[in-house]
Design a protein around this motif. Structure first.
Motif, PDB file in Angstrom:
ATOM      1  N   LEU A  89       0.821  -1.208   0.000  1.00 24.84           N
ATOM      2  CA  LEU A  89       0.000   0.000   0.000  1.00 24.84           C
ATOM      3  C   LEU A  89       0.856   1.260   0.000  1.00 24.84           C
ATOM      4  O   LEU A  89       2.085   1.201  -0.047  1.00 24.84           O
ATOM      5  N   LEU A 126      -8.778  -1.768   5.952  1.00 26.40           N
ATOM      6  CA  LEU A 126      -8.545  -0.724   4.955  1.00 26.40           C
ATOM      7  C   LEU A 126      -9.665   0.308   4.982  1.00 26.40           C
ATOM      8  O   LEU A 126     -10.758   0.051   5.495  1.00 26.40           O
ATOM      9  N   GLN A 139      -6.323   4.718  -6.759  1.00 24.28           N
ATOM     10  CA  GLN A 139      -6.362   4.788  -5.300  1.00 24.28           C
ATOM     11  C   GLN A 139      -7.143   3.643  -4.669  1.00 24.28           C
ATOM     12  O   GLN A 139      -7.231   3.572  -3.442  1.00 24.28           O
ATOM     13  N   TRP A 147      -8.065  -0.565  -4.220  1.00 20.35           N
ATOM     14  CA  TRP A 147      -7.571  -1.926  -4.316  1.00 20.35           C
ATOM     15  C   TRP A 147      -8.302  -2.643  -5.466  1.00 20.35           C
ATOM     16  O   TRP A 147      -9.499  -2.411  -5.680  1.00 20.35           O
ATOM     17  N   VAL A 181      -6.203   2.238  -1.136  1.00 18.44           N
ATOM     18  CA  VAL A 181      -4.853   1.717  -0.913  1.00 18.44           C
ATOM     19  C   VAL A 181      -3.980   2.705  -0.131  1.00 18.44           C
ATOM     20  O   VAL A 181      -2.776   2.503  -0.002  1.00 18.44           O
ATOM     21  N   HIS A 231      -2.993   4.326   3.475  1.00 21.57           N
ATOM     22  CA  HIS A 231      -3.152   3.929   4.881  1.00 21.57           C
ATOM     23  C   HIS A 231      -2.247   4.756   5.785  1.00 21.57           C
ATOM     24  O   HIS A 231      -1.383   5.493   5.338  1.00 21.57           O
ATOM     25  N   THR A 238       1.445  -0.168  -5.074  1.00 21.20           N
ATOM     26  CA  THR A 238       0.230   0.321  -5.706  1.00 21.20           C
ATOM     27  C   THR A 238       0.406   1.694  -6.341  1.00 21.20           C
ATOM     28  O   THR A 238      -0.409   2.104  -7.171  1.00 21.20           O
ATOM     29  N   ASN A 279      -9.000  -1.161 -11.915  1.00 17.79           N
ATOM     30  CA  ASN A 279      -9.528  -1.643 -10.638  1.00 17.79           C
ATOM     31  C   ASN A 279     -11.051  -1.544 -10.543  1.00 17.79           C
ATOM     32  O   ASN A 279     -11.616  -1.666  -9.492  1.00 17.79           O
TER      33      ASN A 279
END
Length: 413
Positions: free
Chosen positions: A290, A315, A345, A347, A365, A367, A384, A413
């Protein structure tokens, strides 16, 4: 005759051009890399593994008396990486082929995690003990000098290579060890009883042996959309212009500790028109999944997006309406901005269930790094981000560069 001022201007311009770093484009020395995902029980412990790695990076000691990364008694294990890119590397003559994980946050090369090290006529046992820590695990072993072969005939002689003393599997399929592509500073203290000594890296030796003209590695990744099928490429000694668009924008390595020991740079981060992290230091790491930002920046990002923490995955999660309203996340250095689009941005939704999450959820993604800005490492740019941009690691000129690719604005995504 030219006026003196004109001659001086011309001379200064010539000196400036001569002193400018030269970019080697279209280097023919490439090594294909393949993605491997670790899903031993059908799920990915993404956040747990990432957090362990982030903690190890932030907590590593770089003082001259305590640089050893792994204790003498640590067995050969490596953190159960969620995913990694793996290259086939030959060691010895005739060469034994090992599948090694590509890592820009470490700099040692070592083998023996799954396939035992095979001694040949080129093997020299130095008797020197070595150890490297990676987060939830470490490896310990002995330094050998041996011939290393990358790709089609790219040979390095007398390369220092760690040989694991414990060859138990370390939870990542057929990966046999790690090919570290970080700065040589990350090898400092990895040799037992040698707190200030370092180990020449693979790229260092390629350069010193005249195989490449500059100590540079270019890396091309592709966005993840499935467990298998994605590949990438390493380019030694320069870049591969077919893998990026436009030009590469470089920035000097940071002088702020501890980021200066890694591929560390200074940059700011903005969400839309709002700066959430003023210019500060952080690092680039190909094996962290991430993108981690300082707690104060993370709080601003969460507030601006309206995201909530998902209990199942840990997440940030957004609704469909919130996703539609997402703005670009801009990473800026030296007036160069690289924008992570809303799709970049989140996942990969096709892999949601492997996180233990809902197949219909939208996870972000970005954190929390776990510390406020001003700590010396205020962001950690993981895979990512790197899958959307071409990245260049230039030890010769002390800089890192990025360029856009055909995946920068892609909807994957």
């Amino acid at each position: 005759m030219f006026p003196a001022a004109s001659l001086l201007t011309t001379l200064l311009l010539a000196l400036s051009i001569a002193a400018s770093p030269v970019e080697v484009r279209n280097s023919p020395i490439t090594l294909p890399i393949a993605r491997k995902l670790n899903v031993p029980n059908g799920t990915i412990n993404l956040l747990q593994r990432d957090k362990a790695r982030v903690a190890a990076i932030k907590g590593r000691s770089f003082d001259t008396l305590n640089r050893r990364a792994a204790s003498d008694s640590v067995p050969m294990t490596v953190d159960d990486t969620v995913w990694a890119y793996v290259a086939q590397v030959g060691v010895g003559s005739p060469a034994t082929t090992y599948n090694l994980i590509i890592d820009t946050e470490s700099s040692n090369i070592w083998v023996g995690a799954v396939k035992p090290y095979v001694q040949t006529s080129t093997s020299i046992n130095t008797g020197q003990e070595v150890g490297v820590g990676y987060g939830s695990g470490a490896f310990a072993g002995t330094i050998y000098k041996d011939t290393v072969t990358l790709g089609k005939g790219l040979t390095i002689t007398n390369q220092s290579i760690g040989v694991a003393s414990n060859t138990s599997a370390f939870g990542f399929g057929d990966a046999d060890g790690i090919l570290g592509l970080g700065p040589i500073s990350l090898t400092m203290g990895t040799l037992n009883n040698s707190p200030v000594g370092g180990v020449p890296t693979v790229t260092d030796n390629l350069h010193s042996q005249g195989t490449i003209s500059q100590d540079v590695v270019g890396i091309s990744f592709k966005p993840i959309t499935s467990l298998t099928g994605t590949s990438g490429e390493l380019t030694f000694g320069g870049t591969d212009a077919t893998k990026y668009t436009g030009s590469i924008a470089y920035t000097p390595l940071t002088t702020t500790p501890p980021a200066l020991y890694y591929w560390g740079i200074n940059q700011s981060i903005a969400y839309g028109t709002t700066t959430i992290l003023s210019t500060t230091s952080g690092i680039i790491d190909s094996r962290t999944a991430l993108i981690y930002i300082a707690t104060d920046a993370f709080d601003k990002y969460q507030s601006a997006t309206g995201a909530t923490l998902d209990a199942a995955t840990g997440l940030l999660s957004v609704t469909s309406d919130q996703y539609s309203a997402l703005k670009n996340l801009d990473f800026t250095y030296d007036n160069n901005t690289f924008s992570l689009t809303p799709n970049g941005q989140i996942w990969p939704r096709s892999l949601n269930t492997y996180l233990g999450g809902s197949s219909s959820a939208i996870y972000l993604v970005i954190h929390d790094l776990g510390s406020t800005s001003g700590s010396g490492i205020d962001f950690l740019t993981g895979y990512t981000f790197l899958e959307r941009f071409y990245s260049v690691y230039d030890a010769t000129n002390g800089r890192v560069g990025f360029a856009t690719t055909k995946y920068t604005n892609a909807t994957t995504n």
